[in-house]
Motif scaffolding. Structure first.
Motif, mmCIF file in Angstrom:
data_model
loop_
_atom_site.group_PDB
_atom_site.id
_atom_site.type_symbol
_atom_site.label_atom_id
_atom_site.label_comp_id
_atom_site.label_asym_id
_atom_site.label_seq_id
_atom_site.Cartn_x
_atom_site.Cartn_y
_atom_site.Cartn_z
ATOM 1 N N ARG A 40 18.326 34.967 47.555
ATOM 2 C CA ARG A 40 17.109 34.195 47.779
ATOM 3 C C ARG A 40 15.905 35.085 48.069
ATOM 4 N NH1 ARG A 40 13.396 32.025 50.759
ATOM 5 N NH2 ARG A 40 12.907 29.788 50.669
ATOM 6 N N ASP A 41 16.102 36.128 48.873
ATOM 7 C CA ASP A 41 14.987 36.995 49.236
ATOM 8 C C ASP A 41 14.411 37.709 48.015
ATOM 9 O OD1 ASP A 41 15.329 36.206 51.831
ATOM 10 O OD2 ASP A 41 16.249 38.077 52.519
ATOM 11 N N LEU A 42 15.301 38.199 47.149
ATOM 12 C CA LEU A 42 14.821 38.871 45.943
ATOM 13 C C LEU A 42 14.136 37.885 45.003
ATOM 14 C CD1 LEU A 42 17.691 41.382 45.004
ATOM 15 C CD2 LEU A 42 15.474 41.867 46.084
ATOM 16 N N ALA A 43 14.682 36.679 44.912
ATOM 17 C CA ALA A 43 14.067 35.663 44.060
ATOM 18 C C ALA A 43 12.670 35.316 44.565
ATOM 19 C CB ALA A 43 14.949 34.419 44.012
ATOM 20 N N GLU A 44 12.547 35.152 45.874
ATOM 21 C CA GLU A 44 11.229 34.865 46.455
ATOM 22 C C GLU A 44 10.264 36.003 46.188
ATOM 23 O OE1 GLU A 44 9.820 34.872 50.946
ATOM 24 O OE2 GLU A 44 10.711 32.922 50.409
ATOM 25 N N ARG A 45 10.737 37.223 46.301
ATOM 26 C CA ARG A 45 9.883 38.380 46.053
ATOM 27 C C ARG A 45 9.365 38.382 44.616
ATOM 28 N NH1 ARG A 45 12.646 43.949 47.322
ATOM 29 N NH2 ARG A 45 12.924 42.810 49.284
ATOM 30 N N ASP A 46 10.225 38.025 43.680
ATOM 31 C CA ASP A 46 9.804 37.967 42.275
ATOM 32 C C ASP A 46 8.678 36.959 42.072
ATOM 33 O OD1 ASP A 46 11.684 39.846 41.617
ATOM 34 O OD2 ASP A 46 13.093 38.429 40.700
ATOM 35 N N VAL A 47 8.841 35.772 42.649
ATOM 36 C CA VAL A 47 7.844 34.717 42.472
ATOM 37 C C VAL A 47 6.525 35.100 43.146
ATOM 38 C CG1 VAL A 47 7.308 32.284 42.877
ATOM 39 C CG2 VAL A 47 9.641 32.963 42.271
ATOM 40 N N VAL A 48 6.606 35.638 44.349
ATOM 41 C CA VAL A 48 5.399 36.056 45.070
ATOM 42 C C VAL A 48 4.701 37.193 44.337
ATOM 43 C CG1 VAL A 48 4.568 37.147 47.190
ATOM 44 C CG2 VAL A 48 6.190 35.238 47.316
ATOM 45 N N THR A 49 5.465 38.148 43.843
ATOM 46 C CA THR A 49 4.878 39.274 43.107
ATOM 47 C C THR A 49 4.137 38.791 41.869
ATOM 48 O OG1 THR A 49 6.564 40.826 43.888
ATOM 49 C CG2 THR A 49 5.381 41.422 41.875
#
Length: 251
Positions: A186-195
Motif C-alpha cells: 500500500r505504501d509504495l502504491a500510494e507513493r506512485d499515485v502521489v508522485t
C-alpha cells in the motif's frame, strides 16, 4: 393546519403501500466489476466496506484490467451490456463501473439500459473545471498515461488539451493492478499515485484541481490532496453524488 395533516397523511400512505417489481431492494447502485483478483483495499471501489450504502456488484467475466486499460476493452462491449442489464433486472436504478477507461462504453450503455449510467471518473472533469478560477484547469492522474487516448477523453467530454500524468513509471501501483498480482504494498502504491500528482502539478502550474481516473486510486486521494494542496476528485466523490440522486435524503 390542513396542509400539515395532508403531509402526515401522504407520508403514512407512502409507508403503508409498497410496490414490487425488483428482486433486491435498498441497493439502487449497481457496479460493473472487472474480472480481477488483485487486492481491493478499503477505499477501493471493489471493496464493499468503502461505501456507506449498500451496492450491487456484477463481475464481467473476461474483462481483465490488462484488456480494458491497455487494449481498449476490445471485444467486451456486449458482455458489459449484458451485465448491466442483469444488474437492472436485479434491482439497480443506476449503473457505474470500476474502471475509468470504460468511458469508451458510456454512450452504448446509456442506449441499452433504462437507468442512468456513469461509466468513468473522467465524466466529472468538465464539471470540476467549471468551478475553478480563470486561468486554472483540471489535471488527470491515470493508471496508464500511455493508453489514455483522445478517444477516452472525447467519450467522457474531457477537453483534449487536459494535462495528464500516469503511474506508469512507478514501482508498484500500475504493475500490480494491470498485472493482476495478488499482493499490493500500500505504501509504495500510494507513493506512485502521489508522485504522479506532484509531477502533474510541477509540469502544469495552471492545474487547479485533480481528477483521479483510476477507481483503485481512491484510498490515496487524501494523500494527493495533502501533497499538492489541490482539491482531489475521484470515483468515490462522483458516485457519492450519483447515489444522492438515486436515493435522496429524506428530511
Amino acid at each position: 393546519m390542513s396542509s400539515d395533516r395532508h403531509a402526515v397523511s401522504s407520508a403514512s400512505t407512502a409507508e403503508r403501500f409498497y410496490h414490487g417489481g425488483k428482486s433486491v431492494y435498498g441497493a439502487p447502485l449497481g457496479i460493473l466489476m472487472l474480472d480481477a483478483r488483485f487486492p481491493r483495499i478499503p477505499g477501493d471501489m471493489g471493496n464493499a466496506t468503502t461505501w456507506p450504502f449498500p451496492v450491487l456488484y456484477k463481475v464481467v467475466k473476461g474483462a481483465s484490467p490488462d484488456l480494458v486499460v491497455l487494449r481498449e476493452a476490445s471485444g467486451t462491449l456486449e458482455r458489459f451490456i449484458d451485465a448491466a442489464r442483469e444488474l437492472v433486472d436485479l434491482g439497480a436504478e443506476g449503473i457505474t463501473t470500476n474502471c475509468g477507461f470504460l468511458a469508451l462504453f458510456q454512450r452504448e450503455l446509456q442506449q441499452t439500459v433504462p437507468v442512468p449510467v456513469l461509466t468513468s471518473s473522467l465524466l466529472q472533469v468538465a464539471q470540476v473545471g467549471r468551478t475553478l478560477a480563470p486561468g486554472k484547469r483540471v489535471g488527470i492522474v491515470t493508471i496508464s498515461s500511455a493508453t489514455l487516448t483522445p478517444r477516452h477523453l472525447s467519450a467522457a467530454g474531457v477537453p483534449p488539451d487536459t494535462p495528464i500524468a500516469g503511474t506508469d513509471e512507478g514501482a508498484e501501483f500500475s504493475r500490480v493492478i494491470l498485472g493482476n498480482e495478488l499482493t499490493l504494498d500500500r505504501d509504495l502504491a500510494e507513493r506512485d499515485v502521489v508522485t504522479a500528482a506532484i509531477t502533474l502539478t510541477r509540469n502544469h502550474p495552471d492545474v487547479g484541481a485533480i481528477v483521479l481516473e483510476c477507481t483503485n486510486m481512491c484510498p490515496y486521494a487524501n494523500a494527493v490532496r495533502c501533497a499538492t494542496g489541490l482539491p482531489v476528485f475521484d470515483i468515490y466523490s462522483l458516485v457519492s453524488w450519483f447515489q444522492l440522486g438515486l436515493a435522496p435524503r429524506r428530511f
